[in-house]
Enzyme design. Structure first.
Site, PDB file in Angstrom:
ATOM      1  N   SER A 151      -9.695   1.126   2.777  1.00 48.86           N
ATOM      2  CA  SER A 151      -8.580   2.093   2.113  1.00 48.86           C
ATOM      3  C   SER A 151      -7.612   1.360   1.181  1.00 48.86           C
ATOM      4  O   SER A 151      -6.798   1.779   0.742  1.00 48.86           O
ATOM      5  CB  SER A 151      -8.454   3.015   2.774  1.00 48.86           C
ATOM      6  OG  SER A 151      -7.360   2.523   4.283  1.00 48.86           O
ATOM      7  N   LYS A 193       0.746  -1.453   0.162  1.00 47.23           N
ATOM      8  CA  LYS A 193       0.021   0.458  -0.018  1.00 47.23           C
ATOM      9  C   LYS A 193       0.905   1.152   0.126  1.00 47.23           C
ATOM     10  O   LYS A 193       1.579   1.095   0.406  1.00 47.23           O
ATOM     11  CB  LYS A 193      -0.810  -0.015   1.153  1.00 47.23           C
ATOM     12  CG  LYS A 193      -2.049   0.804   1.501  1.00 47.23           C
ATOM     13  CD  LYS A 193      -2.391   0.501   2.779  1.00 47.23           C
ATOM     14  CE  LYS A 193      -3.960   1.965   2.669  1.00 47.23           C
ATOM     15  NZ  LYS A 193      -4.789   1.794   4.087  1.00 47.23           N
ATOM     16  N   SER A 229      -9.493  -0.572   7.194  1.00 45.05           N
ATOM     17  CA  SER A 229      -9.312  -0.691   5.433  1.00 45.05           C
ATOM     18  C   SER A 229      -8.430  -2.727   5.017  1.00 45.05           C
ATOM     19  O   SER A 229      -8.160  -1.799   3.562  1.00 45.05           O
ATOM     20  CB  SER A 229      -8.486   0.281   5.334  1.00 45.05           C
ATOM     21  OG  SER A 229      -8.646   1.368   5.296  1.00 45.05           O
TER      22      SER A 229
HETATM   23  N1  GLN Z   1     -13.729   3.098   6.267  1.00 45.48           N
HETATM   24  C1  GLN Z   1     -12.491   3.928   7.608  1.00 45.48           C
HETATM   25  C2  GLN Z   1     -11.942   5.380   8.108  1.00 45.48           C
HETATM   26  O1  GLN Z   1     -11.949   5.720   6.999  1.00 45.48           O
HETATM   27  C3  GLN Z   1     -11.906   2.829   8.215  1.00 45.48           C
HETATM   28  C4  GLN Z   1     -10.391   3.423   7.628  1.00 45.48           C
HETATM   29  C5  GLN Z   1      -8.636   2.385   7.854  1.00 45.48           C
HETATM   30  O2  GLN Z   1      -8.866   1.272   8.641  1.00 45.48           O
HETATM   31  N2  GLN Z   1      -7.856   2.631   7.225  1.00 45.48           N
HETATM   32  O3  GLN Z   1     -12.018   5.637   8.875  1.00 45.48           O
END
Ligand code: GLN
Length: 470
Positions: free
Chosen positions: A166, A97, A190
């Site tokens: 994400s 990532k 994410s």
């Molecule tokens: N969807 C969650 C957020 O927007 C998780 C994001 C993540 O785990 N980086 O905060």
């Protein structure tokens, strides 16, 4: 095709054609590489060819590190020829990532502010992967700073839908076989949510199990790095390499690393599983629930004991997470100011001032979602509101954790769907942040409680979209 061809691989010369090589899981490829029936260079070339064919349709990568990958594959090949086999990741192509620092390769965190940022060092997980012989093929896409559940990539099962986020690019790369495995980061789901929406495995390790040195920080009390793979065994292989203490990350744990392979096989009759039925009612798509209930039936036919449990504070997980995560993010993101980090907006010297430079740099560089979170987080931390919001959220976090502590006195693990809905159309939730946040209902509490969690494929909906079981 790859798997079928491989069944004879250990006995005789493999029947795998180079066109099939991208199908191989880590375990399948590793076996062939170890036996010198497949070279890291062949495999890496096959993956790069696959990227040439598929990437333009799904957009999983920010950067494809072709030259570096081929160079690393060549040296892996030389080592193996010389008899220096490093283990199951040796010669295996992986994606990482783009929030994770890679020396000499851009690490943009999906933000225009960091579009030109080239780290001078590797994140510890990258060092560990390289030491295990893995080949980094590219950096994967995400929404800016890992905020949100929609990555600017396409879901391979339906290109008009989101892959989730994400770590969406990491999930897409693995699902489309542009990498055997990848690393993502999970602050509130994410790794797991995109894994579920793309039909692959995603593991969020226990808080502190994996070093975050070199991971761009979002919410430091919640962030963990974890693998996305096509099989659970492969997740174990990845975790075995990246788990462990790191002197550069004082939040890592020195608990001994268990043998993750031991628990991959064996009987299930002794397993006690809890299902928090009362939180699976509101807002959960029927098709997701059907797939989930079918999985429970299968488990129960295998002898697993399933019982209902209560997680009385689970209903507060979303507001608690969105106070704590935004508060920490507002602090972590303060450094992107055009002075210490990030590119800077040039101002007319006649009007230029330091505060104007900060203002313009941040106003132009951060998108709407990131600004929304910085404002929310700053508000929750501000004098007069701190007790009502941030402190209260920390107290509720403790209650959420104690729910789990109590449940684990009675069951060995807890099952729920990973995401309340299958993949939604691209951009659909962009203008409805609350709808987007609600999608995290089943994932955020593992981060709040510091618990490990894994999403595994759980079959398809009637319109052929994958669902995940957590
Ligand atoms: N969807 C969650 C957020 O927007 C998780 C994001 C993540 O785990 N980086 O905060």
């Amino acid at each position: 095709a790859g798997a079928a061809a491989l069944s004879s691989a250990s006995k005789a010369v493999p029947q795998v054609s180079t066109a099939d090589l991208h199908y191989l899981s880590i375990s399948e490829a590793a076996e062939l590489i170890r036996n010198k029936q497949l070279s890291p260079l062949e495999l890496t070339q096959a993956i790069l060819d696959r990227i040439d064919q598929v990437e333009h349709k799904v957009l999983a990568f920010v950067t494809v590190a072709k030259v570096e990958a081929l160079e690393a594959a060549r040296s892996a090949q030389e080592e193996i020829i010389k008899g220096h086999y490093r283990g199951p990741l040796h010669g295996i192509p992986v994606g990482v990532k783009d929030t994770t620092y890679t020396k000499g390769i851009k690490s943009t965190a999906g933000s225009p502010l960091l579009a030109d940022f080239i780290p001078t060092y590797d994140a510890t997980v990258v060092t560990q992967m390289k030491a295990a012989g893995a080949i980094l093929v590219g950096k994967t896409r995400l929404p800016a700073f890992s905020m949100g559940g929609d990555t600017p990539s396409h879901n391979p099962w339906d290109l008009s839908r989101t892959p989730g986020g994400s770590s969406g690019g990491s999930a897409v790369a693995v699902a489309t076989e542009m990498a055997a495995a990848s690393l993502g980061s999970d602050t509130g789901g994410s790794v797991r949510q995109p894994a579920a929406l793309c039909g692959v495995v995603g593991l969020k390790p226990t808080y502190g199990r994996v070093s975050r040195y070199g991971l761009l920080a979002f919410a430091s009390s919640l962030d963990q790095i974890g693998p996305l793979t096509r099989t659970v065994t492969d997740a174990a292989r990845m975790l075995a390499v990246i788990a462990g203490p790191d002197p550069s990350d004082s939040t890592t744990s020195d608990e001994p690393i268990p043998n993750y392979f031991k628990s991959l096989t064996g009987k299930l009759d002794d397993l006690r599983i809890g299902v928090p039925r009362s939180i699976l009612i509101e807002g959960v798509d029927d098709k997701v629930l059907q797939a989930f209930d079918k999985a429970l039936e299968t488990l129960s036919s295998l002898g697993v004991k399933i019982r209902e449990i209560e997680l009385p504070h689970a209903q507060y997980a979303i507001p608690t997470y969105y106070l704590i995560a935004t508060a920490e993010a507002s602090s972590n993101l303060a450094r992107y100011d055009g002075v210490r980090y990030t590119s800077r907006v040039d101002l007319d010297p006649k009007v230029a001032s330091l505060s104007l430079m900060y203002e313009k740099t941040r106003a132009q560089g951060f998108g709407a979602e990131v600004k929304r979170r910085i404002m929310l987080g700053t508000y929750a931390l501000s004098a007069g509101y701190y007790d009502a919001y941030y402190l209260k959220a920390q107290q509720v976090r403790t209650l959420i954790k104690s729910d789990y502590d109590a449940a684990f006195k009675e069951v060995d693990s807890i099952l729920m769907p990973t995401s309340p809905t299958p993949a939604f159309p691209l951009g659909k939730r962009a203008h409805d942040p609350l709808e987007m946040y609600l999608a995290d209902v089943f994932t955020v509490s593992a981060n709040l409680a510091g618990l490990p969690a894994i999403s595994v494929p759980c079959g398809f909906t009637s319109d052929r979209l994958p669902t995940g079981l957590q």
